[in-house]
Design a protein around this motif. Sequence first.
Motif, PDB file in Angstrom:
ATOM      1  N   ILE B 241       0.836  -1.197   0.000  1.00 34.74           N
ATOM      2  CA  ILE B 241       0.000   0.000   0.000  1.00 34.74           C
ATOM      3  C   ILE B 241       0.870   1.246   0.000  1.00 34.74           C
ATOM      4  N   SER B 287       4.786   0.559  10.359  1.00 37.84           N
ATOM      5  CA  SER B 287       3.880   0.161   9.273  1.00 37.84           C
ATOM      6  C   SER B 287       2.526   0.830   9.450  1.00 37.84           C
ATOM      7  N   LEU B 288       2.045   0.796  10.690  1.00 34.02           N
ATOM      8  CA  LEU B 288       0.718   1.314  10.977  1.00 34.02           C
ATOM      9  C   LEU B 288       0.666   2.829  10.734  1.00 34.02           C
ATOM     10  N   LEU B 291       0.825   3.605   7.143  1.00 28.10           N
ATOM     11  CA  LEU B 291      -0.461   3.350   6.484  1.00 28.10           C
ATOM     12  C   LEU B 291      -1.409   4.527   6.661  1.00 28.10           C
ATOM     13  N   VAL B 292      -1.462   5.038   7.891  1.00 25.25           N
ATOM     14  CA  VAL B 292      -2.385   6.137   8.177  1.00 25.25           C
ATOM     15  C   VAL B 292      -1.906   7.402   7.466  1.00 25.25           C
ATOM     16  N   TRP B 293      -0.600   7.637   7.551  1.00 23.37           N
ATOM     17  CA  TRP B 293      -0.020   8.856   7.030  1.00 23.37           C
ATOM     18  C   TRP B 293      -0.127   8.952   5.510  1.00 23.37           C
ATOM     19  N   ASN B 295      -1.914   7.141   3.431  1.00 22.52           N
ATOM     20  CA  ASN B 295      -3.056   6.491   2.796  1.00 22.52           C
ATOM     21  C   ASN B 295      -3.756   7.400   1.799  1.00 22.52           C
ATOM     22  N   LYS B 296      -3.698   8.699   2.061  1.00 21.27           N
ATOM     23  CA  LYS B 296      -4.400   9.625   1.174  1.00 21.27           C
ATOM     24  C   LYS B 296      -3.821   9.561  -0.227  1.00 21.27           C
TER      25      LYS B 296
END
Lengths: 364, 313
Positions: B241, B287-288, B291-293, B295-296
């Motif tokens: 991702i 990783s988490l 992913l949040v950072w 993701n946009k």
Amino acid sequence: MTRLRDALVGLRVVMAVAVALGLGSLLILVTGADPVKAYAALVHEALFDYWGLSNTIVKTSPILLASLAVMVPLRAGVYNIGGEGQIYMGGLFGTLASLHLPALPSMIAIPSALLCAMLGGALWAGIAGLLKAWRGINEVIVTLLMNYIAIHVVSFAVSGPMIASGAPYPYSDEIPEQYRLPLLMPQTDAHIGIIFGLVAAGMIAFIFARTATGLSLDIVGKSPRAARYAGLNVKAHIVASMASGGMLAGLAGGIEVLGLKYRLFHLFSPGYGFDGVVAAFIANANPAFAPLSALFLGALKSGASVMQRAAGVEGTVVDAIVGLVVILVAGSLAWKGDLLGGLIEGFRLKPTSADQVNPTERQS
Amino acid sequence: MSFLPDISLIAVLLASGVRLATPIGFAALGGVLAERSGVYNVGLEGMMLWGAFGAAAGTYLTGSPVAGLVAGVLLGAVAGLLLALLCVGLAVNQLVAGIAINLLCAGLTAFLARALFGLAGGGTAVSGFASLPVPYLSGLPLIGTALFNQDPLVYMLPVLVAVVTICLYRTQAGLRLRAAGESPRAADSAGVNVTAVRYVSLALSGAFAAAGGCHLVLCQVYIFSEGMSAGKGFIALAAIILGRWHPVGAVVAALFFGLCDALQLQLQFSNPLVPYQIFLILPFAASLVALVWFNKGARQPAATGMVFDREAR
């Protein structure tokens, strides 16, 4: 005829389990042991021996709660693969409550500690639910990653701030008497945790089948768009169902400490969260079947310990069998009776599109 | 200890980061192929473990790590085909099928490893690949060891990334693969056999993930242990991702996670007072957060996760 077909489709899981046990006996044969002897020993130990049965019950109750922890979010179309981490958080919160709450009578002490455990699991799962609902981040990856974080957090807690003085191995102080769950079978480890699991399964089956909450979860899971037209808050349902799942797994973790271990240990759960995923699979995500599928897994795990002694086969063959059961059950999901229906009724049912993965994935 | 860490320390960190990133990189590359063709491969973790077992078993039985690598990769391809059979052939939910593959691989390898190596007694060490320094280049400061004094599998990864990138974006086969993931119906109308494309890409995906597992056994620890993939397959899913479903991006993301892991090990040794669990959490937390950072703006192939049924409208 339709009824016959439905019955066969309903039995497909039983058939898949039977095939898996058959393949398992081949594995046992390959190692040079006698499969009949091995299975007989397993069944006898797991179900027909007083202490063996107590062991089965001890293993069944966390698996049952962990499977419900998968089923509730799944009803809303969300995959909770984070049961293991939520169990750890439940154990941590439950232990903290038991060690720090005042010396209350058991009738108040146990429920309050278990409520804290549920809170721990719910908060941990709620994070994944929030990320899913508001940022659209795949909950499977998030919950999987958070499992590892939770396991290490507990490991940190019991080897640092919570370690019992003079402990040779990372574990916390023992929780006080009044916080320990009563036993179900005298002189064994079997505690009343299984009753919590059975009651929860019954309640959830009722909620799914008979209440408005169950219906709205179902609509959110099957078609988020229809749910929005119906005025349902899809995001809130996703977060709430995830948190409820975490609550159930957290309860499993709390019960594990209050009922069995009486301390928080490093690595106290041997993968019950993942067993819960398996049990939810086997039960076809139906809470009414969850006790049965959890019992099946609990019995396999408890019976495995005697296979080495009784039949000379490694107990890990049970892990292989569980893997085979899962893959065969997954394969059998494809079979919705289409083929047989075609033969009997002369027409082929159109495949449903209800299997579409994660309908919420593309909502934004 | 001076305020600025010295160069040699950074060089060591980079070298171990590259080595630790390699298994994640292989798995992420495999995952990119699968998701580009329209299938989530949540089974990467299990395929890695399966490949690790294959590498150990092959090497143990033949004595040659090359045979082990071949065995591991082939087993991985078989696991990939099994996933394809479930979620392409039988149209089982892709996440369910992937999780099932993970559980099957974990169970089977636990049993087979005990049967083969007697893991109860600590397991059996196998031979592996030694590092192959590249003449002259390996002497470069800072990056010499990290990039040019590694084992053959580390060198193989960038080559594979280049091959996969060229194939995906510059060949007809790659166009078909991407079409199967973006718009299977259009691909089907244009005469692409979407089912076949997905079978092939899942077999490749399994083979790549298994190659990552082989690296664990043949180049890192020289022994198989139960559950040794330890979440690396899941981190690879995050890397896909982060890498925006591009082979280069995914492997760069894997490198980032490898460096986190290297940092974790380094700090564990140099700062024994800081609880080591914090550093074990680091790669997963990174990783988490990543992913949040990031993701946009990330968009997965449009048809990933969907069952393709030619007869449905």
